[in-house]
Scaffold this active site. Sequence first.
Site, short mmCIF file in Angstrom:
data_model
loop_
_atom_site.label_atom_id
_atom_site.label_comp_id
_atom_site.label_asym_id
_atom_site.label_seq_id
_atom_site.Cartn_x
_atom_site.Cartn_y
_atom_site.Cartn_z
N GLU A 252 0.77 -1.13 -0.06
CA GLU A 252 -0.01 -0.07 0.01
C GLU A 252 1.00 1.20 0.23
O GLU A 252 2.07 1.36 0.64
CB GLU A 252 -0.80 -0.17 1.37
CG GLU A 252 -1.55 1.34 1.49
CD GLU A 252 -2.30 1.32 2.98
OE1 GLU A 252 -1.52 0.81 4.03
OE2 GLU A 252 -3.39 1.68 3.13
N ASN B 286 -7.26 5.66 -1.99
CA ASN B 286 -6.11 4.88 -1.59
C ASN B 286 -6.13 3.81 -2.57
O ASN B 286 -7.23 2.94 -2.29
CB ASN B 286 -6.08 4.58 -0.12
CG ASN B 286 -4.91 3.59 0.40
OD1 ASN B 286 -4.28 3.13 -0.57
ND2 ASN B 286 -4.63 3.64 1.50
N LYS C 170 -9.82 1.32 -1.90
CA LYS C 170 -9.58 0.86 -0.58
C LYS C 170 -11.26 0.98 -0.01
O LYS C 170 -11.80 2.02 -0.05
CB LYS C 170 -8.71 1.41 0.37
CG LYS C 170 -8.51 0.86 1.73
CD LYS C 170 -7.53 1.37 2.47
CE LYS C 170 -7.19 1.04 3.95
NZ LYS C 170 -5.90 1.67 4.52
N GLU D 141 -6.09 8.80 7.74
CA GLU D 141 -6.50 8.17 6.63
C GLU D 141 -8.16 8.57 6.17
O GLU D 141 -8.46 8.76 5.04
CB GLU D 141 -6.58 6.55 6.66
CG GLU D 141 -5.26 6.10 6.18
CD GLU D 141 -5.30 4.66 5.67
OE1 GLU D 141 -5.71 4.42 4.66
OE2 GLU D 141 -4.84 3.68 6.64
N CYS E 188 -4.77 -3.23 3.41
CA CYS E 188 -4.44 -3.01 4.55
C CYS E 188 -5.51 -3.16 5.34
O CYS E 188 -5.93 -4.27 5.90
CB CYS E 188 -3.74 -1.49 4.98
SG CYS E 188 -3.00 -1.45 6.41
N ASN F 7 0.40 -0.87 5.38
CA ASN F 7 0.99 -0.02 6.31
C ASN F 7 0.53 -0.05 7.83
O ASN F 7 -0.36 0.20 7.69
CB ASN F 7 1.27 1.20 5.98
CG ASN F 7 2.07 1.61 4.70
OD1 ASN F 7 3.19 1.99 4.63
ND2 ASN F 7 1.46 1.54 3.51
N1 CDT Z 1 -3.15 1.51 6.51
C1 CDT Z 1 -3.90 0.70 7.20
O1 CDT Z 1 -5.06 0.84 7.12
N2 CDT Z 1 -3.47 0.75 8.37
C2 CDT Z 1 -4.28 0.26 9.49
C3 CDT Z 1 -3.99 0.73 10.56
C4 CDT Z 1 -5.05 0.54 11.92
S1 CDT Z 1 -4.77 1.66 13.26
C5 CDT Z 1 -5.53 3.26 12.53
C6 CDT Z 1 -4.19 -1.71 9.61
O2 CDT Z 1 -5.38 -1.92 9.71
O3 CDT Z 1 -3.28 -2.24 9.68
#
Ligand code: CDT
Length: 458
Positions: free
Chosen positions: A195, A259, A276, A295, A321, A346
Site C-alpha cells: 500500500e 487509496n 480501498k 486516513e 491494509c 502499512n
Molecule cells: N494502512 C492501514 O490501513 N493501517 C491500519 C492501521 C489501523 S490503526 C489506525 C491497519 O489496519 O493495519
Amino acid sequence: MSDGGRTSQIDPVRAGGGGGAGNAGGGGGGGVVVVVLVVVVLVVVGGSVVVVVVVEVVVLVLVVLVLVEDVLVVGGTVEVVVVVDVVAAGVVVVDVAADADVTVSSPEQAAPTRHITATKDPTCRCHTDTSLAAEMRRAAAGRGRLSAMERVLRVAGGQLGPIQRADAREQVVERLIALLTEAADDGCDLIVFPELALTTFFPRWHTGKISDFDHFYETEMPNAATQPLFDEARRRGIGFSLGYALLETGDDGTVHRWNVQTLVDREGSIVATFKKVHIPGHEEFDPKRPFQHAERYFFEPSPDGFGVWDAFDARVGMMICNDRRWPETYREMGLQGVELILCGYNTPIHYVPDPSQDRLQGFHNKLVMQSGAYQNGTFVVGVAKGGTEEGVASLCESIIVAPSGEILAEATTEGDEVIRADLRLDWCKQYTGTLFDMDYYRRPEVYTRLTTMRGPSG
Ligand code: CDT
C-alpha cells in the site's frame, strides 16, 4: 495458461531437479514392469488356516518405494502402471500410462484427485510425504513434477522497508525495479508491492489544508516516475500490483482522493485499479497522538466494493491494509470465486486507541489473512511497507497464505525483501468444493443483518 503459455508445458528448469538417478530406469525406451511379490505364510493352527503377513512385506513396500523412484521415468514412453497405496506410510498413489492422464492422489485428500495430463515424455515421481504444503515446497524447490501441468502461478511479495518523506519517487521506483528484477530472475509471474508504495505513509501527519499534501498523490498511472517500472516489467514479462494514492478530478470538477492498488499484466497493461473500502483511523487532528492516522481525512472510501478479475489464468481480487481485518472483504470476493487476493499494508506497531494490541500486531496480521484464506478457499498475498518510517515503527512480516490457511512464505527482514511461492491454483477447489462449498452450505436467508446493519447499534 493463457498468458504466455508459460506453464502449459513441463518446465525443465522448474521441474527437472528431481529426476536424478531415477531417470535412468527406462533409458532404452522399452517397457518396464514392476512385479511386487507379496509373501505370506500359511500356518495351520488347530485345523484352521491363518494367514500371517510376513514382516518382510513392510520391507518390501519400502523397497517398492525406492523402486518407484527409480522406475517411473521411462524415456519417451511410459508403459508402467504402479499402484502403491499405503496410507500409514503416507504413500501417494500413482498411475502412469503413456499418453494418458496421470492421476495422483494422496491419503489425506481422497476426494479431490489431481489430474495431470501426461506428455510424450512424462516424468513423474512418487512422493512419500502426503502433505500438500510439503508438496508445494517440493515444487518451489523445483523437485516435483506433480504440478507441472496444472495452473501454477509463481507469485512474489515485494516487501518494502521504510520510505522517508524526503525520498524522491524516482528513488523508490529504483527500489521497486530491483525487487521486480529479483522476482523476474526467479521466474515469478507476478510481484505484489505494498500500500502507498511510492511515498511515505503521509496520513501520519495532518494538515489544515488538504491540498498541501496533493504532491503525495498520483494523477495518472503510469506517469513519468513510474514508467520505468512499467517498462521493465513488460520487458521481463512479469506482472505487478502497486499501491499508491490517486487524485482524480471528475467531469464536474469534484476532486476525489483514493487509496488504490493497481494490477498490471505481463504486457504492462492495467487490468484493474481497486479502491480501498475500509478507511481506518480518524478525520480530525488528534493532539493526544504521538503520530496521526488520518486516513479518513485523506481518502474517500470506495463506492465500488470488492471485485475480482480474470488475470494470470486466475481469478484475482485485491484489498488494501485495513480491508484485510474484515471478514466481509474475503467473503465478498469468495462469493465471486476468487482464487488469489493481493494485499498491501502499512501497519504501525503502536495502536494509540488500545496499546495492549501493540504486541499482537504480528499475530493479528497472520490471524486475519490465514483465516480469510481458509474460510474462502483462496490464496492471499499480504505485503508490507514496514520498518521505522519517519520515526514510526511499522509491521513487516509479509506472508503468502494457501487456501488451507498455511503460510507458504514469510519475510524475515525489516527491509526490502522478495518472498515467493508457487501457487497451485486448483488447491482452492479442495476447499471451495468441499467444506466451504458456499452454494451448498451457506444460509444467506438468515444472514440478513450483514447487509442491513453496520454494527450492533444499527
Ligand atoms: N494502512 C492501514 O490501513 N493501517 C491500519 C492501521 C489501523 S490503526 C489506525 C491497519 O489496519 O493495519
